[in-house]
Design a protein around this motif. Sequence first.
Motif, PDB file in Angstrom:
ATOM      1  N   ASP A  86       1.436  -4.636  -1.588  1.00  0.00           N
ATOM      2  CA  ASP A  86       2.707  -3.931  -1.714  1.00  0.00           C
ATOM      3  C   ASP A  86       3.697  -4.867  -2.387  1.00  0.00           C
ATOM      4  O   ASP A  86       4.389  -5.647  -1.740  1.00  0.00           O
ATOM      5  N   ILE A 128      -6.498   6.249  -7.546  1.00  0.00           N
ATOM      6  CA  ILE A 128      -6.253   5.640  -8.859  1.00  0.00           C
ATOM      7  C   ILE A 128      -7.567   5.412  -9.590  1.00  0.00           C
ATOM      8  O   ILE A 128      -7.726   5.754 -10.756  1.00  0.00           O
ATOM      9  N   VAL A 160      -3.703  -1.222 -12.152  1.00  0.00           N
ATOM     10  CA  VAL A 160      -3.137  -0.786 -10.877  1.00  0.00           C
ATOM     11  C   VAL A 160      -1.618  -0.942 -10.878  1.00  0.00           C
ATOM     12  O   VAL A 160      -1.065  -1.801 -11.569  1.00  0.00           O
ATOM     13  N   THR A 185      -6.384   3.201  -4.231  1.00  0.00           N
ATOM     14  CA  THR A 185      -5.430   4.278  -4.023  1.00  0.00           C
ATOM     15  C   THR A 185      -4.015   3.704  -4.032  1.00  0.00           C
ATOM     16  O   THR A 185      -3.815   2.502  -3.860  1.00  0.00           O
ATOM     17  N   THR A 186      -3.050   4.596  -4.235  1.00  0.00           N
ATOM     18  CA  THR A 186      -1.655   4.194  -4.144  1.00  0.00           C
ATOM     19  C   THR A 186      -0.932   5.138  -3.210  1.00  0.00           C
ATOM     20  O   THR A 186      -1.535   6.070  -2.661  1.00  0.00           O
ATOM     21  N   ARG A 187       0.359   4.904  -2.988  1.00  0.00           N
ATOM     22  CA  ARG A 187       1.098   5.722  -2.038  1.00  0.00           C
ATOM     23  C   ARG A 187       1.428   7.095  -2.599  1.00  0.00           C
ATOM     24  O   ARG A 187       1.560   7.273  -3.810  1.00  0.00           O
ATOM     25  N   PHE A 201      -1.446   5.212   1.724  1.00  0.00           N
ATOM     26  CA  PHE A 201      -2.085   5.008   0.416  1.00  0.00           C
ATOM     27  C   PHE A 201      -3.178   6.075   0.257  1.00  0.00           C
ATOM     28  O   PHE A 201      -4.348   5.842   0.551  1.00  0.00           O
ATOM     29  N   SER A 240       1.982  -1.416  -6.031  1.00  0.00           N
ATOM     30  CA  SER A 240       1.534  -1.207  -4.657  1.00  0.00           C
ATOM     31  C   SER A 240       0.255  -0.380  -4.682  1.00  0.00           C
ATOM     32  O   SER A 240       0.209   0.684  -5.300  1.00  0.00           O
ATOM     33  N   PHE A 241      -0.767  -0.871  -3.997  1.00  0.00           N
ATOM     34  CA  PHE A 241      -2.054  -0.175  -3.983  1.00  0.00           C
ATOM     35  C   PHE A 241      -2.890  -0.669  -2.805  1.00  0.00           C
ATOM     36  O   PHE A 241      -2.565  -1.675  -2.165  1.00  0.00           O
TER      37      PHE A 241
END
Length: 503
Positions: A440, A327, A351, A483-485, A323, A354-355
Amino acid sequence: METTPVDSMMRKYMDQQGFFQPPHAWVGDVIPWQEDGTFHLFYLYESRRNPSAGMPWHRVVTDNLVDFRETGVALASGGPDAADFNVYTGSIVVDAEGIHHAFYTGQNPRRLGADGRPLQLVLHATSRDGMATWKRHSEHTFGATPGYETADWRDPFVFRDEEAGLWRMLVTARHSSGPARRRGVIAQCVSRDLRHWAAAEPFWDPRRYLAHECPEVFEWNGWWYLVWSEFSESFSTRYRMSRSLHGPWVAPDNDTLDGRAYYAAKSAARDGRRFFFGWISTRDGRTDDGPWQWAGTLAVLEAEQAPDGTLRFHPPQEVSTTFDAPIAALSPATTLEAPGGYADLVLPERVPSSFKVDALLDITAGTTECGVLLRASMDGDEAYVLRLEPRRGRLVFDRWPRRHTGDEQWQISGDVPFAVELERPVALPPGEHRLEVIVDGELCVATVDGAVSLSTRLYDRTTGHVGAFVGEGKVSVRSLTVTTRRASGEAQPRLPGALAATV
């Protein structure tokens, strides 16, 4: 090109990172084995078909704890008339000749023990081709030794005791007499050749639990650890500590790995690190109010050893660092103060499914509660809630609104303080504390100070915002980042020294 439901399921399967669930099935108890840098994760393949076709072992492999590769059936059901119609939990060892041995539970509802319940037996299989294929040895099958119930004789865990020069097998068992809720015992058998087993004194006999499922024991830096899962009180995986393989076994202040939703965790070590592989349970009906079900999604927790020997649990860094795409972030740091009330802040960015949330909270003495909001409405009134309660020394999972029991304003489950099975003890003295949360899709894993984890499912709320709050007190939100992936398809890091698994 039209996308079918099967295509969507396979895409979900292929995109999994850090967690694993096979398409159209679920992960039951995991039997981990690490060899040459690769984790071989045998697991009970739960299809939830009715009528059942028998439970097999499947195998999934990983060398980085992020990407999992399913290799298919490892030990198939023995068939409708076999003792191992259901192939249940066990363990893997390798002997001096390099032969792999699988010891596992066999159960067939058509075969009843002396107590009238489905008989449970220990079975044996070997592999001479690196665990690609297995040969069953029916002549080595044995059931409960005298004094134990025949219907509870499962989850054999085999390990080498070099000091004694023999192999030991721990078995989930129950005494044949005594209070029904406290007959649980970890029975023990010993062997010189992995083929002939003799009964020995119980390995651990606290007379406290209904049963000790999926037991294991290991040594780490001069400490021995005994780990098992119990469904007597809280459906938890627990551990005990000792300076000796033979005890006495001492309970640490916090003796659980996670909460109600994370179960049957067993471990494997690599490069001085130890990882626990369990499953996050699903809920019936895929709703937040549904009863918990057996089996779910494979999830990994890493254990760290404190100077006093106690264990801290958190997701592996390999999973957390996936991650890494920002974002939203709180800027500048903000203080929430509500001496006799409630205050919150909600970040404006919505969001994705997944984050990861990383919140650094500086809690003022006397504060009743504070924490983070997940998938929140913009006004913060509706959300999943991870609440730190310093006065009670705990982390709890909550949600609002709760279940409605009628049409009247007061007909809501307001008398429920939180999701009572999702509570974790944690020391929260005044000062800075870090709350990290991985979401997730349906899965949620929260960790306080890199030491206390709480896993669950999120079904009903699928979108929203992230926020922070305080109730009756003061908290300085030093940082709050989301954050995300990274983009799908980018290379994932491997554990140092890991060798590529061959499938």
